[in-house]
Design a protein around this motif. Structure first.
Motif, short mmCIF file in Angstrom:
data_model
loop_
_atom_site.label_atom_id
_atom_site.label_comp_id
_atom_site.label_asym_id
_atom_site.label_seq_id
_atom_site.Cartn_x
_atom_site.Cartn_y
_atom_site.Cartn_z
N THR A 1 -11.89 -13.30 -10.74
CA THR A 1 -10.95 -12.15 -10.62
C THR A 1 -9.65 -13.02 -9.92
N TYR A 2 -8.47 -12.47 -10.22
CA TYR A 2 -7.20 -13.02 -9.89
C TYR A 2 -6.60 -11.82 -8.80
N ASN A 3 -6.15 -12.59 -7.73
CA ASN A 3 -5.39 -11.91 -6.66
C ASN A 3 -3.86 -12.21 -6.84
N VAL A 4 -3.15 -10.88 -7.24
CA VAL A 4 -1.82 -10.97 -7.11
C VAL A 4 -0.95 -10.51 -6.06
N LYS A 5 -0.25 -11.36 -5.27
CA LYS A 5 0.80 -10.47 -4.23
C LYS A 5 2.18 -10.53 -4.73
N SER A 6 2.60 -9.44 -4.53
CA SER A 6 4.06 -9.18 -5.09
C SER A 6 4.84 -8.88 -3.71
N ARG A 7 6.14 -9.25 -3.89
CA ARG A 7 7.00 -9.10 -2.88
C ARG A 7 8.47 -9.00 -3.41
N VAL A 8 9.36 -8.04 -3.03
CA VAL A 8 10.58 -7.70 -3.32
C VAL A 8 11.33 -8.18 -2.01
N VAL A 9 12.00 -9.09 -1.93
CA VAL A 9 12.95 -9.61 -0.85
C VAL A 9 14.24 -10.16 -0.85
N ASP A 10 15.34 -10.16 0.07
CA ASP A 10 16.43 -10.63 -0.02
C ASP A 10 16.64 -12.01 0.63
N ASP A 11 17.75 -12.40 0.62
CA ASP A 11 18.07 -13.73 1.17
C ASP A 11 18.02 -13.98 2.45
N ASP A 12 18.30 -12.67 3.18
CA ASP A 12 18.07 -12.50 4.60
C ASP A 12 16.69 -12.43 5.31
N GLY A 13 15.65 -12.26 4.11
CA GLY A 13 14.39 -12.11 4.70
C GLY A 13 13.93 -10.64 4.61
N ASN A 14 14.59 -9.93 4.31
CA ASN A 14 14.41 -8.28 4.46
C ASN A 14 13.51 -7.91 3.41
N VAL A 15 12.27 -7.20 3.49
CA VAL A 15 11.22 -7.11 2.54
C VAL A 15 11.44 -5.63 1.99
N TYR A 16 11.44 -5.44 0.85
CA TYR A 16 11.62 -4.09 0.42
C TYR A 16 10.23 -3.42 -0.27
N ALA A 17 9.40 -4.47 -0.85
CA ALA A 17 8.09 -4.10 -1.25
C ALA A 17 7.03 -5.11 -0.98
N ASP A 18 6.06 -4.79 -0.45
CA ASP A 18 5.14 -6.12 -0.46
C ASP A 18 3.79 -5.31 -0.90
N PHE A 19 2.89 -5.68 -1.65
CA PHE A 19 1.99 -5.03 -2.23
C PHE A 19 0.87 -6.15 -3.12
N GLU A 20 -0.35 -5.78 -3.10
CA GLU A 20 -1.25 -6.82 -3.72
C GLU A 20 -2.22 -5.81 -4.86
N TRP A 21 -2.55 -6.50 -5.95
CA TRP A 21 -3.09 -5.93 -6.99
C TRP A 21 -3.96 -7.23 -7.54
N PHE A 22 -4.93 -6.70 -8.24
CA PHE A 22 -6.20 -7.85 -8.88
C PHE A 22 -6.17 -7.40 -10.29
N PHE A 23 -6.47 -8.52 -11.12
CA PHE A 23 -6.74 -8.55 -12.38
C PHE A 23 -7.73 -9.38 -13.10
N LYS A 24 -8.27 -9.21 -14.22
CA LYS A 24 -9.26 -10.29 -14.55
C LYS A 24 -8.86 -10.44 -16.28
N LEU A 25 -9.38 -11.75 -16.55
CA LEU A 25 -9.18 -11.80 -18.17
C LEU A 25 -10.24 -11.43 -18.98
N ALA A 26 -9.81 -11.02 -19.95
CA ALA A 26 -10.99 -10.36 -21.13
C ALA A 26 -10.75 -11.05 -22.37
N LYS A 27 -11.65 -10.81 -23.25
CA LYS A 27 -11.41 -11.20 -24.53
C LYS A 27 -10.43 -10.22 -25.57
N GLU A 28 -10.43 -8.84 -24.96
CA GLU A 28 -9.63 -7.94 -25.53
C GLU A 28 -9.21 -6.93 -24.49
#
Length: 202
Positions: free
Chosen positions: A173-200
């Protein structure tokens, strides 16, 4: 160690010599150099026009609404999308990871609203790990936007990535951390989600 690694992973890249200017509200920007026609056209393209509301500047400049995963190989009618306000749905991907077809092109799209001021230097950072080891990182600028006159959301597509393939790639399983941030370090979104790879696609 992990906290330090996460901090480094999500530290925005800085352009040498670049210094962000003083922040101004949409109303202040709309009235700035009002006699310059070309500048007025550019500001209008960002939704910054005379009479624009400065709005409540106490809240975040950006609100991220959704994250979507797209691929030209997705079956017709299939959609992979998260409302970021639906934290239960995001958390559920840890037990039931999203299935992504191996060896195909995919790209992330986010929708967001600009609440006040003009945004620049805001970027999306995504770090993918497998068994605690970083396997991929995406960092891309959103661009420059002002509050939409009708309060509508903007959408931004990021670069296409290619999913790995093979039995080993499909075995975890792959763990993804996503963040939306600006040059000043202000974080507007910070979330985590997971995926797996499959043949289809599933």
């Amino acid at each position: 160690m992990a906290d330090h690694e996460d901090h480094e992973d999500f530290k925005p890249s800085m352009t040498p010599g670049y210094k962000p200017g003083a922040q101004k509200t949409a109303a202040e920007l709309a009235n700035l150099d009002a006699e310059d026609e070309s500048l007025a056209r550019w500001k209008a393209s960002l939704g910054i026009v005379p009479g624009a509301s400065g709005g409540d500047t106490s809240g975040p400049k950006v609100t991220v609404l959704t994250l979507e995963l797209h691929s030209p190989t997705l079956p017709s009618g299939k959609k992979i999308s998260f409302e970021l306000s639906d934290t239960a749905r995001l958390a559920d991907t840890k037990k039931h990871p999203i299935a992504i077809k191996e060896d195909v092109g995919t790209f992330v799209c986010i929708t967001f609203k600009v609440n006040h001021s003009i945004i620049s230097g805001v970027r999306y950072i995504q770090v993918v790990k497998r068994a605690g080891v970083k396997v991929d990182k995406l960092e891309q600028m959103l661009g420059s936007y002002g509050p939409h006159p009708q309060g509508q959301a903007y959408s931004k597509d990021f670069d296409t990535d290619h999913s790995p393939s093979g039995m080993i790639a499909r075995s975890g399983t792959y763990n993804v951390k996503s963040r939306v941030v600006d040059d000043d370090g202000n974080v507007y979104a910070d979330f985590e989600w997971f995926f797996k790879l499959a043949k289809e696609w599933e």
